[in-house]
Design an enzyme around this catalytic site. Structure first.
Site, PDB file in Angstrom:
ATOM      1  N   HIS A 184       0.824  -1.203   0.000  1.00 47.55           N
ATOM      2  CA  HIS A 184       0.000   0.000   0.000  1.00 47.55           C
ATOM      3  C   HIS A 184       0.862   1.259   0.000  1.00 47.55           C
ATOM      4  CE1 HIS A 184       0.346  -0.789   4.433  1.00 47.55           C
ATOM      5  NE2 HIS A 184       0.392   0.524   4.506  1.00 47.55           N
TER       6      HIS A 184
ATOM      7  N   ASP B 131       0.259  -7.526   0.161  1.00 46.47           N
ATOM      8  CA  ASP B 131       0.691  -6.208   0.619  1.00 46.47           C
ATOM      9  C   ASP B 131       2.215  -6.109   0.657  1.00 46.47           C
ATOM     10  OD1 ASP B 131       0.612  -3.616   1.468  1.00 46.47           O
ATOM     11  OD2 ASP B 131      -0.301  -4.023   3.427  1.00 46.47           O
TER      12      ASP B 131
ATOM     13  N   GLY C   4       2.831   5.052  10.202  1.00 47.22           N
ATOM     14  CA  GLY C   4       4.226   5.277   9.844  1.00 47.22           C
ATOM     15  C   GLY C   4       5.072   4.040   9.999  1.00 47.22           C
TER      16      GLY C   4
ATOM     17  N   SER D 147       4.125   1.260   8.787  1.00 43.84           N
ATOM     18  CA  SER D 147       3.804   0.457   7.609  1.00 43.84           C
ATOM     19  C   SER D 147       5.051   0.104   6.815  1.00 43.84           C
ATOM     20  CB  SER D 147       2.836   1.215   6.686  1.00 43.84           C
ATOM     21  OG  SER D 147       1.513   1.020   7.078  1.00 43.84           O
TER      22      SER D 147
ATOM     23  N   SER E 252       1.701  -4.594   7.697  1.00 43.80           N
ATOM     24  CA  SER E 252       0.607  -4.277   6.778  1.00 43.80           C
ATOM     25  C   SER E 252      -0.404  -3.334   7.406  1.00 43.80           C
ATOM     26  CB  SER E 252      -0.096  -5.560   6.320  1.00 43.80           C
ATOM     27  OG  SER E 252      -1.227  -5.264   5.536  1.00 43.80           O
TER      28      SER E 252
END
Length: 295
Positions: A141, A170, A249, A251, A266
């Site tokens: 993403h 992802d 953040g 991620s 994810s």
């Protein structure tokens, strides 16, 4: 570029969010005199949920202790959608149960000491190679949100997204386009670095750590495998479920056990003050799909 800080940034990783587990009770029926569902029956139950309960704000996985598919429902699922999920779970009888969470299931793209894209900021996961050239993995993403990445806000480009998969999976593979150190290591912040030698499959009950640019290093346990999560942006399958916290953040950041790379942050809900549940894209699947390798 300040090369002295690159190893930390390149190795610092982690993404994403966590699902806060509340004290809401599971709608579990008594197991007395009830046969334990077989693996085939639980797989069929997952298929039924996918067909009838795949609304944004839900997630499910087989709980190996309960021998049920536990369906997590977040605070956005209300009214007709909640009725839809409840009916789908009820139709499965003893093979499924509902658990409510006060948070919101979402991929967390924001803040972090790592990689800046076009209006987003994420965490770098693991440095890898492909065709003898340096790359890094982060969340899909994140890769969908930006084609170019910098190690500072407004800084020059150091990498370009080559592959990004989200939803469905992802993960994203970013090719380094500038001279930068790219050690096979995870940033432990005040504790130095953890060298990464290989990728591996997570195991339920495994003690793990994750590193992210917002909340740095936290640890916990793998609670489930092959988790399906229905974000607002779409469904993602095959994730690792954990009780490790994470925040916006984080991620794309790293989930690891010693020198073994396990996952890329994810999403989920919650924070590192109240706790939470975070989902991770397995690294082995990302490597196989992109043709990259560790270290």
């Amino acid at each position: 570029m300040n090369h002295s800080r690159i190893p930390g940034r390149r190795a610092a990783l982690a993404v994403a969010g966590a699902v806060v587990l509340t004290t809401a009770s599971l709608t579990l029926q008594s197991a007395q005199a009830v046969p334990v569902p077989s693996a085939a029956e639980l797989a069929s139950a997952r298929a039924e949920l996918n067909a009838h309960a795949a609304v944004p704000g839900t997630a499910w996985a087989v709980d190996p202790k309960l021998h049920k598919v536990v369906v997590t429902v977040d605070s956005t699922v209300k009214g007709a959608r909640l009725d839809q999920v409840r009916k789908a779970v009820a139709d499965l009888g003893d093979k499924a149960a509902i658990k409510r969470t006060a948070g919101v299931l979402r991929p967390l793209v924001a803040g972090g000491d790592a990689i800046w894209g076009s209006g987003v900021r994420c965490s770098l996961g693991f440095n890898v190679s492909k065709g003898g050239q340096p790359y890094f993995l982060t969340a899909g993403h994140c890769g969908k949100a930006s084609g170019d990445w910098s190690d500072s806000q407004g800084g020059g480009s150091i990498g370009s997204t080559e592959t990004a998969e989200f939803p469905g999976h992802d993960y994203a593979l970013v090719r380094y386009t500038a001279d930068a150190d790219h050690p096979s290591a995870v940033d432990l912040y005040g504790g130095g670095q953890q060298s990464i030698a290989k990728a591996g499959e997570a195991r339920v009950g495994e003690h793990v750590r994750r590193s992210g640019s917002t909340t740095q290093v936290h640890e916990g346990v793998v609670t489930a495998l092959n988790v399906t999560v229905n974000y607002q942006e779409g469904q993602v399958d095959g994730l690792i479920g954990t009780n490790v916290c994470a925040e916006p953040g984080d991620s794309g950041g790293a989930l690891f056990d010693g020198d073994t790379a396990l996952g890329l942050t994810s999403g989920g809900s919650g924070d590192c003050s109240s706790g939470g549940e975070t989902f991770f894209q397995p690294v082995p699947a990302a490597l196989q799909a992109t043709g990259a390798q560790l270290p």
